[in-house]
Each structure stands twice: as C-alpha cells, then as structure tokens.
Scaffold this active site. Structure first.
Site, short mmCIF file in Angstrom:
data_model
loop_
_atom_site.label_atom_id
_atom_site.label_comp_id
_atom_site.label_asym_id
_atom_site.label_seq_id
_atom_site.Cartn_x
_atom_site.Cartn_y
_atom_site.Cartn_z
N CYS A 1 0.73 -1.14 0.07
CA CYS A 1 -0.09 -0.04 -0.01
C CYS A 1 1.03 1.12 -0.07
CB CYS A 1 -0.93 -0.03 1.15
SG CYS A 1 -2.45 1.05 0.97
N HIS B 1 -3.48 -5.60 0.41
CA HIS B 1 -3.31 -6.01 2.03
C HIS B 1 -3.63 -7.61 2.10
CE1 HIS B 1 -3.04 -1.70 3.65
NE2 HIS B 1 -3.64 -1.71 2.56
#
Length: 188
Positions: free
Chosen positions: A30, A129
């Site tokens: 991310c 994630h």
C-alpha cells in the site's frame, strides 16, 4: 506524503535503500509500495500541503494521489501460479510503471488488472493487504531458504484461525467479560 516526508527526515529512507543494496529483501504494501517508487505527487493537496516528494527510487513507479479512496476485496494469482489468492485494497492514489522499466507484474487480479510489481526477487510492491496470508506468496518469499528448511504442507488459514482462538481464550481468561458486556449495553 507525511510518512514519506518523515522517513526522509529521520534517515529511515536511507537505511532502507542501504539495506536493499546490501542484499536485504524489501517489500512495500500500500503506502509502502507508493513510497518505494520514484516519486509521490499530490497536485490537489489531498494529503496536505506537500505537492511532490521523491520516493526511495527502488521501484520504477510513480504515484499520484487521488481524492477517491479505492476499497475492494480482490482475488488474484501471484506471478504464474494458478492458485487463487485473496486480499483487499484500501488506498488513495494511482500508481503507474515507467514505460521504459522492465518489471514483472506481481499479481494478476481476477478483473484482469495487474497490481504491484517487482524488479527482482528482493524488491517488490503491491496494493494488496493480506498478501502475506497466502501460501503461494509465502512460498515465493521463503524459496531462497528452501534448502535449509524441512518441507511440509502448511495451512495458513487454519493457523491464522488458531491464533485468533488463542487470543480470544486469553482475553476471556484475563478480562471480566460480564463487565464489558454491561458497559456495552449501558451505552445503547
């Protein structure tokens, strides 16, 4: 932008780059993926007053912050694996790869999009994630150490569930749950 600024200010950015140059595997998920690129731009001030900062320069990508947050569950195939992996995305920004760069897409998401990239087996980034909850990816990360390990099948999902159960048991043994439930009911 604030995290990248702080990493540069406190010297951690230089430490990460140095570690990579000395052979350490570096992976960004991310915001870490965005930070590993050439630059992060925020022309509309979505994250504050800083308009542009150079990234760590480890991945040939550039990110532009956008006002809309992307949140979605994703199924993906890691590299050439036929195994379906699972994760989720929650990020702001659009990351593009430099046209001249030779990178390999890290993941192929079920809707046909590619997510993340890597330059070699020691430098990679992704928006997904939960990538570390997938056996295909863990096997890839541990491959350099395969000759040093005893090989046996490992059920990551069962292991994770077992750890949650251990945590729940620990909380039940050390917290007065009746008081917690009373507090929750009194705040309705």
């Amino acid at each position: 932008m604030a995290d990248l600024y702080e990493l540069r200010r406190n010297g951690v950015a230089q430490t990460i780059v140095k570690a990579y140059r000395e052979g350490v595997t570096v992976m960004g998920i991310c915001g870490g993926y965005q930070i590993m690129g050439m630059e992060v731009c925020d022309p509309e001030g979505v994250e504050g007053e800083i308009i542009r900062l150079p990234g760590l320069g480890l991945l040939p990508v550039s990110t532009t912050m956008l006002g809309e947050k992307i949140t979605r569950q994703v199924d993906f195939n890691f590299l050439d694996s036929n195994v379906v992996c699972h994760g989720y995305e929650i990020h702001m920004g659009n990351t593009v790869t430099s046209e001249a760069a030779e990178v390999i897409p890290l993941n192929s998401i079920s809707d046909g999009q590619a997510d993340g990239c890597f330059v070699n087996e020691r430098c990679m980034g992704t928006y997904i994630h939960g990538i570390l909850d997938n056996g295909a990816f863990i096997d890839f990360l541990l491959k350099p150490f395969a000759g040093k390990m005893e090989h046996k099948e490992f059920d990551f999902a069962s292991f994770k569930e077992e750890q949650y159960n251990k945590l729940a048991d620990h909380v039940r043994n050390h917290v007065n749950m009746d008081v917690i439930y009373q507090l929750m009911k009194s705040n309705d």
